[in-house]
Design a protein around this motif. Structure first.
Motif, PDB file in Angstrom:
ATOM      1  N   VAL A 205      -3.121   5.871  -9.129  1.00  0.00           N
ATOM      2  CA  VAL A 205      -4.418   5.430  -8.619  1.00  0.00           C
ATOM      3  C   VAL A 205      -4.170   4.903  -7.201  1.00  0.00           C
ATOM      4  O   VAL A 205      -3.329   4.008  -7.021  1.00  0.00           O
ATOM      5  CB  VAL A 205      -5.032   4.322  -9.496  1.00  0.00           C
ATOM      6  CG1 VAL A 205      -6.305   3.783  -8.860  1.00  0.00           C
ATOM      7  CG2 VAL A 205      -5.308   4.862 -10.895  1.00  0.00           C
ATOM      8  N   PRO A 206      -4.853   5.442  -6.189  1.00  0.00           N
ATOM      9  CA  PRO A 206      -4.609   4.983  -4.820  1.00  0.00           C
ATOM     10  C   PRO A 206      -4.833   3.481  -4.700  1.00  0.00           C
ATOM     11  O   PRO A 206      -5.776   2.945  -5.311  1.00  0.00           O
ATOM     12  CB  PRO A 206      -5.637   5.760  -3.992  1.00  0.00           C
ATOM     13  CG  PRO A 206      -5.967   6.961  -4.822  1.00  0.00           C
ATOM     14  CD  PRO A 206      -5.866   6.504  -6.252  1.00  0.00           C
ATOM     15  N   PRO A 207      -3.993   2.766  -3.936  1.00  0.00           N
ATOM     16  CA  PRO A 207      -4.156   1.327  -3.790  1.00  0.00           C
ATOM     17  C   PRO A 207      -5.428   0.975  -3.029  1.00  0.00           C
ATOM     18  O   PRO A 207      -5.976   1.780  -2.328  1.00  0.00           O
ATOM     19  CB  PRO A 207      -2.910   0.915  -3.003  1.00  0.00           C
ATOM     20  CG  PRO A 207      -2.476   2.161  -2.300  1.00  0.00           C
ATOM     21  CD  PRO A 207      -2.859   3.295  -3.203  1.00  0.00           C
TER      22      PRO A 207
ATOM     23  N   PRO B 225       0.802  -1.225   0.000  1.00  0.00           N
ATOM     24  CA  PRO B 225       0.000   0.000   0.000  1.00  0.00           C
ATOM     25  C   PRO B 225       0.831   1.269   0.000  1.00  0.00           C
ATOM     26  O   PRO B 225       0.456   2.262  -0.599  1.00  0.00           O
ATOM     27  CB  PRO B 225      -0.814  -0.123   1.295  1.00  0.00           C
ATOM     28  CG  PRO B 225      -0.834  -1.587   1.592  1.00  0.00           C
ATOM     29  CD  PRO B 225       0.485  -2.123   1.089  1.00  0.00           C
ATOM     30  N   GLU B 226       1.986   1.254   0.676  1.00  0.00           N
ATOM     31  CA  GLU B 226       2.751   2.483   0.779  1.00  0.00           C
ATOM     32  C   GLU B 226       3.352   2.908  -0.557  1.00  0.00           C
ATOM     33  O   GLU B 226       3.695   4.062  -0.755  1.00  0.00           O
ATOM     34  CB  GLU B 226       3.874   2.334   1.829  1.00  0.00           C
ATOM     35  CG  GLU B 226       4.976   1.362   1.448  1.00  0.00           C
ATOM     36  CD  GLU B 226       4.651  -0.081   1.811  1.00  0.00           C
ATOM     37  OE1 GLU B 226       5.575  -0.914   1.766  1.00  0.00           O
ATOM     38  OE2 GLU B 226       3.479  -0.348   2.135  1.00  0.00           O
ATOM     39  N   SER B 227       3.494   1.962  -1.497  1.00  0.00           N
ATOM     40  CA  SER B 227       4.096   2.313  -2.777  1.00  0.00           C
ATOM     41  C   SER B 227       3.101   2.291  -3.926  1.00  0.00           C
ATOM     42  O   SER B 227       3.361   2.837  -4.986  1.00  0.00           O
ATOM     43  CB  SER B 227       5.227   1.335  -3.103  1.00  0.00           C
ATOM     44  OG  SER B 227       4.701   0.050  -3.347  1.00  0.00           O
ATOM     45  N   GLY B 228       1.958   1.635  -3.738  1.00  0.00           N
ATOM     46  CA  GLY B 228       1.010   1.492  -4.829  1.00  0.00           C
ATOM     47  C   GLY B 228       1.434   0.459  -5.838  1.00  0.00           C
ATOM     48  O   GLY B 228       0.803   0.299  -6.875  1.00  0.00           O
ATOM     49  N   ILE B 229       2.509  -0.272  -5.570  1.00  0.00           N
ATOM     50  CA  ILE B 229       3.009  -1.267  -6.499  1.00  0.00           C
ATOM     51  C   ILE B 229       2.375  -2.618  -6.191  1.00  0.00           C
ATOM     52  O   ILE B 229       2.240  -3.009  -5.043  1.00  0.00           O
ATOM     53  CB  ILE B 229       4.536  -1.386  -6.415  1.00  0.00           C
ATOM     54  CG1 ILE B 229       5.165  -0.063  -6.848  1.00  0.00           C
ATOM     55  CG2 ILE B 229       5.067  -2.512  -7.283  1.00  0.00           C
ATOM     56  CD1 ILE B 229       4.981   0.282  -8.295  1.00  0.00           C
TER      57      ILE B 229
END
Length: 257
Positions: A255-257, A24-28
């Protein structure tokens, strides 16, 4: 040398057998699966003669202007897919004023396939120049995160490819081949003979042992009289600096996770 590919948001599929790990902190979004073939790091035996480089999809060459080039990374297929998806977002207006694209890069080694994927929103009605700037920003964003993934403790057990000296500059070359075709980019980098490239490898070591976290090339010289060598982090040639990456904000955003 890994396969790089783009997945349009509207056609995204989660292949059977994939286990997805979201950070979540990276969106990856990382994916791990079983694969049959693939290689993730360049070897001395991959080095080919520079005269063959422009038309080859795989191999490793040394060039006077761009340093080491991994021709697998320089393959334009992945960037071409991303560029096609970005062009497609500009064919209609959307209620929010933005449309979504997913871009993914992946590699295989020892039967393990790993990938990094990220979603973006791209503003409608961009100029062609802004579309290219957004495409380059997304391409570099995921490319750098992909190299960071390969550098972590787990993947380091299988490969030393993370931020290898040639990775990001080769990726960038592939991007230009896709988005601004018409130039023989590998030839413009001035590839050297196989013998000269082997001498550089033997003098300075494997490309995976030399880390490079920017798209700028490492250039090497060997004094023929003394055998003394030097390495410098050089500026990209002008033909690989004609597009400046966009800054996240109005033109595109995560795009936010």
């Amino acid at each position: 040398m890994g396969e790089r590919r783009s997945i349009p948001f509207r056609h995204q599929r989660h292949a059977q057998g994939f286990a997805f790990l979201a950070l979540p902190e990276s969106g990856i979004l990382y994916a791990l699966s079983i694969a049959r073939t693939g290689s993730a790091m360049s070897k001395r035996t991959d080095i080919i003669d520079g005269k063959d480089a422009e038309t080859r999809n795989y191999g490793l060459v040394y060039t006077r202007k761009c340093g080491w080039i991994d021709l697998g990374h320089a393959n334009p297929a992945s960037a071409r897919g991303l560029w096609r998806d970005i062009l497609a977002t500009q064919t209609a207006c959307h209620p929010s004023g933005y449309s979504r694209v997913v871009y993914q890069q992946r590699m295989s080694k020892f039967g393990i396939t790993a990938s990094a994927s990220r979603q973006y929103e791209i503003k409608d009605s961009l100029t062609l120049a802004d579309q290219k700037a957004v495409a380059l920003a997304i391409f570099l964003d995921v490319s750098i995160e992909f190299e960071r993934m390969q550098s972590n403790w787990f993947y380091s057990m299988f490969t030393d490819s993370g931020f290898s000296a040639e990775d990001l500059v080769s990726d960038l070359l592939g991007f230009y081949r896709a988005v601004a075709p018409g130039t023989q980019y590998v030839k413009a980098c001035e590839p050297v003979s196989q013998a000269d490239a082997l001498a550089i490898w033997d003098r300075f070591g494997p490309v995976g042992s030399i880390k490079n976290t920017s798209p700028g090339p490492y250039l090497y010289t060997i004094d023929p009289a003394t055998g003394a060598g030097s390495a410098v982090c050089a500026q990209l040639p002008p033909f690989l600096r004609s597009i400046a990456p966009a800054v996240k904000g109005d033109l595109f955003r995560d795009v936010p996770p």
